[in-house]
Design an enzyme around this catalytic site. Structure first.
Site, PDB file in Angstrom:
ATOM      1  N   HIS A 232       0.839  -1.190   0.000  1.00 12.88           N
ATOM      2  CA  HIS A 232       0.000   0.000   0.000  1.00 12.88           C
ATOM      3  C   HIS A 232       0.879   1.247   0.000  1.00 12.88           C
ATOM      4  O   HIS A 232       2.076   1.170   0.299  1.00 12.88           O
ATOM      5  CB  HIS A 232      -0.908   0.027   1.245  1.00 12.88           C
ATOM      6  CG  HIS A 232      -0.129   0.203   2.515  1.00 12.88           C
ATOM      7  ND1 HIS A 232       0.514  -0.840   3.154  1.00 12.88           N
ATOM      8  CD2 HIS A 232       0.151   1.307   3.260  1.00 12.88           C
ATOM      9  CE1 HIS A 232       1.140  -0.391   4.225  1.00 12.88           C
ATOM     10  NE2 HIS A 232       0.956   0.924   4.314  1.00 12.88           N
ATOM     11  N   ASP A 234       0.751   5.234   1.795  1.00 11.12           N
ATOM     12  CA  ASP A 234       0.019   5.923   2.858  1.00 11.12           C
ATOM     13  C   ASP A 234      -0.647   7.164   2.254  1.00 11.12           C
ATOM     14  O   ASP A 234      -0.082   7.819   1.374  1.00 11.12           O
ATOM     15  CB  ASP A 234       0.978   6.340   3.982  1.00 11.12           C
ATOM     16  CG  ASP A 234       1.606   5.126   4.671  1.00 11.12           C
ATOM     17  OD1 ASP A 234       1.051   4.012   4.560  1.00 11.12           O
ATOM     18  OD2 ASP A 234       2.659   5.295   5.320  1.00 11.12           O
ATOM     19  N   HIS A 289       4.745   0.034  -0.064  1.00  4.98           N
ATOM     20  CA  HIS A 289       5.463  -0.777   0.920  1.00  4.98           C
ATOM     21  C   HIS A 289       4.563  -1.864   1.483  1.00  4.98           C
ATOM     22  O   HIS A 289       3.345  -1.785   1.375  1.00  4.98           O
ATOM     23  CB  HIS A 289       6.048   0.110   2.038  1.00  4.98           C
ATOM     24  CG  HIS A 289       5.065   1.033   2.699  1.00  4.98           C
ATOM     25  ND1 HIS A 289       4.553   2.162   2.075  1.00  4.98           N
ATOM     26  CD2 HIS A 289       4.485   1.006   3.919  1.00  4.98           C
ATOM     27  CE1 HIS A 289       3.711   2.773   2.902  1.00  4.98           C
ATOM     28  NE2 HIS A 289       3.649   2.086   4.026  1.00  4.98           N
ATOM     29  N   ARG A 299       7.087  -8.910  15.449  1.00  4.74           N
ATOM     30  CA  ARG A 299       7.554  -7.600  14.994  1.00  4.74           C
ATOM     31  C   ARG A 299       6.539  -6.546  15.438  1.00  4.74           C
ATOM     32  O   ARG A 299       5.335  -6.782  15.421  1.00  4.74           O
ATOM     33  CB  ARG A 299       7.654  -7.614  13.473  1.00  4.74           C
ATOM     34  CG  ARG A 299       8.084  -6.324  12.867  1.00  4.74           C
ATOM     35  CD  ARG A 299       8.432  -6.480  11.379  1.00  4.74           C
ATOM     36  NE  ARG A 299       9.065  -5.247  10.933  1.00  4.74           N
ATOM     37  CZ  ARG A 299       8.388  -4.156  10.622  1.00  4.74           C
ATOM     38  NH1 ARG A 299       7.078  -4.159  10.642  1.00  4.74           N
ATOM     39  NH2 ARG A 299       9.030  -3.054  10.268  1.00  4.74           N
TER      40      ARG A 299
HETATM   41  C1  LIG Z   1      -4.652   8.575   9.034  1.00  2.00           C
HETATM   42  C2  LIG Z   1      -4.803   7.351   8.573  1.00  2.00           C
HETATM   43  C3  LIG Z   1      -4.047   6.795   7.435  1.00  2.00           C
HETATM   44  C4  LIG Z   1      -4.448   5.336   7.424  1.00  2.00           C
HETATM   45  C5  LIG Z   1      -5.843   5.398   7.862  1.00  2.00           C
HETATM   46  C6  LIG Z   1      -5.750   6.332   9.092  1.00  2.00           C
HETATM   47  C7  LIG Z   1      -5.151   5.574  10.268  1.00  2.00           C
HETATM   48  C8  LIG Z   1      -4.419   4.337   9.811  1.00  2.00           C
HETATM   49  C9  LIG Z   1      -3.658   4.519   8.494  1.00  2.00           C
HETATM   50  C10 LIG Z   1      -3.347   3.205   7.823  1.00  2.00           C
HETATM   51  C11 LIG Z   1      -2.101   2.481   8.371  1.00  2.00           C
HETATM   52  C12 LIG Z   1      -1.894   1.178   7.576  1.00  2.00           C
HETATM   53  C13 LIG Z   1      -2.000   1.386   6.071  1.00  2.00           C
HETATM   54  C14 LIG Z   1      -3.253   2.231   5.735  1.00  2.00           C
HETATM   55  C15 LIG Z   1      -3.429   2.295   4.218  1.00  2.00           C
HETATM   56  C16 LIG Z   1      -4.414   1.681   6.511  1.00  2.00           C
HETATM   57  O1  LIG Z   1      -5.188   0.828   6.154  1.00  2.00           O
HETATM   58  O2  LIG Z   1      -4.465   2.310   7.744  1.00  2.00           O
HETATM   59  C17 LIG Z   1      -3.119   3.576   6.386  1.00  2.00           C
HETATM   60  C18 LIG Z   1      -4.214   4.595   6.100  1.00  2.00           C
HETATM   61  C19 LIG Z   1      -3.856   5.489   4.934  1.00  2.00           C
HETATM   62  O3  LIG Z   1      -2.744   5.998   4.865  1.00  2.00           O
HETATM   63  O4  LIG Z   1      -4.710   5.635   4.074  1.00  2.00           O
HETATM   64  O1  LIG Z   2       4.993  -2.169  10.123  1.00  2.00           O
HETATM   65  C1  LIG Z   2       5.588  -1.514   9.284  1.00  2.00           C
HETATM   66  O2  LIG Z   2       6.821  -1.500   9.201  1.00  2.00           O
HETATM   67  C2  LIG Z   2       4.842  -0.680   8.284  1.00  2.00           C
HETATM   68  C3  LIG Z   2       3.519  -0.209   8.785  1.00  2.00           C
HETATM   69  C4  LIG Z   2       2.816   0.622   7.779  1.00  2.00           C
HETATM   70  O3  LIG Z   2       3.120   0.621   6.610  1.00  2.00           O
HETATM   71  C5  LIG Z   2       1.722   1.499   8.234  1.00  2.00           C
HETATM   72  O4  LIG Z   2       1.339   1.442   9.419  1.00  2.00           O
HETATM   73  O5  LIG Z   2       1.237   2.267   7.378  1.00  2.00           O
HETATM   74 FE   LIG Z   3       2.155   2.262   5.535  1.00  2.00          FE
END
Ligand SMILES: C=C1C[C@]23C[C@H]1CC[C@H]2[C@@]12CCC[C@@](C)(C(=O)O1)[C@H]2[C@@H]3C(=O)O
Ligand SMILES: O=C(O)CCC(=O)C(=O)O
Ligand SMILES: [Fe+2]
Length: 375
Positions: A232, A234, A289, A299
């Site tokens: 994905h 961010d 990533h 982890r």
């Molecule tokens: C502020 C954010 C950004 C979120 C949603 C919310 C909180 C958690 C973040 C993540 C973290 C993991 C990848 C992602 C793709 C997910 O599923 O949750 C991220 C998402 C985004 O970057 O779109």
């Molecule tokens: O766990 C990780 O190293 C990456 C986590 C991540 O990509 C995220 O929280 O958006």
């Molecule tokens: Fe991420």
């Protein structure tokens, strides 16, 4: 301005509601198997391997006078780098790691007391991106927007205060570092911070919105067939990630394939998010990533997901647009973009791309995500 939580409430995603106690699983259930045992499937491997090329994600010392140039180069060529000498005391990392270990070690029924609601984003659960994949990821996560107080009261009726203090302190340190990185990244693009109105006169970026996102990837009985966190980008301007000393994070590098981002003691991984990609008119790729898991070690990571005020229009900076560099994206607010991401996931960037732009000229993010989905 809608708060980040309100922005999310308007864009629910539908998650698998079933949770597992990972410790009780001795074998990989089919619902977590991204490939079959006899699959000669390269999609989960590092192909093309980075072992031959030995390319490593840049490591940048923030005290280096040349840091702005190094950051600019890393952002342009990788969309990710690690920083050292960032000024954050190591005790803060051990504190936040201790809190995260305490949380994920709670019995499942206790963690579920702070479960994320179907239309919310805060709390315990699976990664939001889960709904886009037919298989489950070998991970659990906990997201904090606004104050952790309500959630921590449910998890630790006695001890909540000490964990709240850690989160508040960690977020304050991240906020400061994120503002500093924003200044360096904007400078590396040749954009004066005065051009970003919400940055404030001294570049404090006080109106920024952010989420703290804790990830846990338990040891896995069949790691080669499992996926910790699927590929994905961010949706942020930038993300600051702390990882414990267990490998697993990989980034996709054009022409190289998946490259590991090994944990660096005291280091932080900084990645460009979709909004900085838009603001840079595609010059800085928001790096794809993912996280792989392993058989023996759990982890942990803590991501600080940093973005603008939710109602501010983010658009390609005029200084980065010219006769040979057409404007690649229309402007979007973070609120709107999160909605697009909730619907389209890895196709969200293409959805805000202007169709008249010359395809593929600057945007290295042109949807590659399908190559890494198991379909
Ligand atoms: C502020 C954010 C950004 C979120 C949603 C919310 C909180 C958690 C973040 C993540 C973290 C993991 C990848 C992602 C793709 C997910 O599923 O949750 C991220 C998402 C985004 O970057 O779109
Ligand atoms: O766990 C990780 O190293 C990456 C986590 C991540 O990509 C995220 O929280 O958006
Ligand atoms: Fe991420």
């Amino acid at each position: 301005m809608p708060s980040l939580s309100e922005a999310f409430r308007g864009h629910p995603v539908y998650l698998h509601q079933k949770h597992h106690d990972f410790n009780s699983l001795q074998e990989l259930p089919d619902s977590y198997a991204w490939t079959q045992p006899d699959d000669d499937d390269h999609r989960l491997t590092n192909y093309p391997s980075n072992n031959k090329t030995k390319t490593v994600v840049p490591i940048i010392d923030l005290n280096d006078p040349n840091a702005p140039n190094l950051i600019g180069h890393a952002c342009k060529t990788w969309g990710v780098f690690q920083v050292v000498n960032h000024g954050i005391p190591t005790s803060l990392f051990s504190d936040i790691q201790r809190a995260s270990l305490a949380l994920f070690s709670l019995p499942l029924h206790q963690k579920l007391k702070a479960a994320r609601s179907p239309d919310g984003v805060s709390g315990y659960g699976r990664a939001r991106i889960s709904s886009f994949f037919p298989k489950l990821m070998w991970s659990e996560c906990f997201t904090i927007l606004d104050s952790p107080l309500d959630l921590f009261l449910k998890l630790w009726p006695q001890d909540y205060a000490k964990y709240c203090d850690i989160v508040v302190e960690y977020e304050a340190a991240m906020k400061k570092l994120a503002a500093k990185l924003m200044c360096l990244m904007l400078a590396s693009l040749g954009i004066p911070k005065e051009d970003i109105k919400w940055a404030g006169p001294k570049g404090e970026f006080n109106g920024a919105c952010a989420a703290l996102h804790w990830n846990s990837y338990p040891s896995c009985p069949d790691p080669d067939r499992a996926m910790g966190l699927a590929a994905h980008t961010d949706s942020t301007l930038l993300t600051i990630l702390h990882q414990n000393n267990v490998n697993g994070l990989q980034v996709l590098k054009e022409g190289e394939g998946w490259v590991a981002v090994p944990p660096l003691p005291g280091g932080l991984v900084i990645n460009v998010g979709d909004l900085l990609h838009i603001l840079s008119n595609g010059l800085y790729p928001s790096v794809l990533h993912r996280v792989r898991v392993n058989r023996t070690r759990q982890r942990f990571s803590v991501a600080y997901l940093y973005g603008p005020p939710t109602n501010v229009q983010i658009s390609p900076q005029v200084k980065l647009v010219g006769p040979t560099r057409p404007v690649l994206y229309r402007s979007v607010t973070w609120n709107e973009y999160l909605g697009t991401k909730a619907k389209l996931f890895n196709k969200a960037l293409s959805a805000v791309r202007l169709s008249s732009s010359i395809n593929g000229l600057f945007d290295v993010n042109e949807d590659k995500s399908n190559d890494f989905q198991v379909g």
